[in-house]
Design a protein around this motif. Structure first.
Motif, PDB file in Angstrom:
ATOM      1  N   ARG A   7     -10.302   7.098   8.688  1.00 24.67           N
ATOM      2  CA  ARG A   7      -8.946   6.638   8.972  1.00 24.67           C
ATOM      3  C   ARG A   7      -8.283   6.072   7.711  1.00 24.67           C
ATOM      4  O   ARG A   7      -7.104   6.324   7.453  1.00 24.67           O
TER       5      ARG A   7
ATOM      6  N   MET B 166       0.788   4.145  10.926  1.00 30.22           N
ATOM      7  CA  MET B 166      -0.617   4.013  10.568  1.00 30.22           C
ATOM      8  C   MET B 166      -0.944   2.659   9.944  1.00 30.22           C
ATOM      9  O   MET B 166      -2.112   2.270   9.879  1.00 30.22           O
TER      10      MET B 166
ATOM     11  N   GLN C  96     -13.888   4.478  10.604  1.00 32.55           N
ATOM     12  CA  GLN C  96     -12.929   3.626   9.908  1.00 32.55           C
ATOM     13  C   GLN C  96     -12.634   4.147   8.507  1.00 32.55           C
ATOM     14  O   GLN C  96     -11.476   4.142   8.068  1.00 32.55           O
TER      15      GLN C  96
END
Length: 98
Positions: free
Chosen positions: A43, A79, A40
């Motif tokens: 990202r 995104m 995470q």
């Protein structure tokens, strides 16, 4: 030694999923939690880099930014829904394999 490439080696922990662990083993559980959090955070950092590139593109291109930066804007919008860290508790409690 001219002409040789040096490769940077980084210590990397293994990618572990909640699907393949024994919940009674605390080390397996901890590794799965850290793996999910690391994924995470990576990202999120990629999302920040795309946002920074989009800001720079708008600053550089001025009036033509809407046309010139379209691909970055589309990538940023793709995104956006996955840009927040959600933690591991929700997935860990609702693990479909258990």
């Amino acid at each position: 030694m001219a002409g040789t490439k040096e490769e940077a080696t980084f210590k990397r922990s293994p990618d572990v999923s909640f699907d393949e662990i024994d919940y009674r083993n605390p080390m397996d559980l901890k590794n799965a939690q850290e793996s999910m959090l690391r994924e995470q955070f990576v990202r999120i950092e990629v999302f920040k880099m795309v946002r920074k590139a989009l800001e720079n593109c708008f600053r550089v291109n001025g009036p033509n930014a809407f046309e010139e930066c379209r691909d970055l804007a589309d990538k940023y919008l793709d995104m956006l829904p996955n840009s927040r860290a959600q933690g591991y508790m929700g997935y860990q409690r609702n693990d479909p394999s258990k």
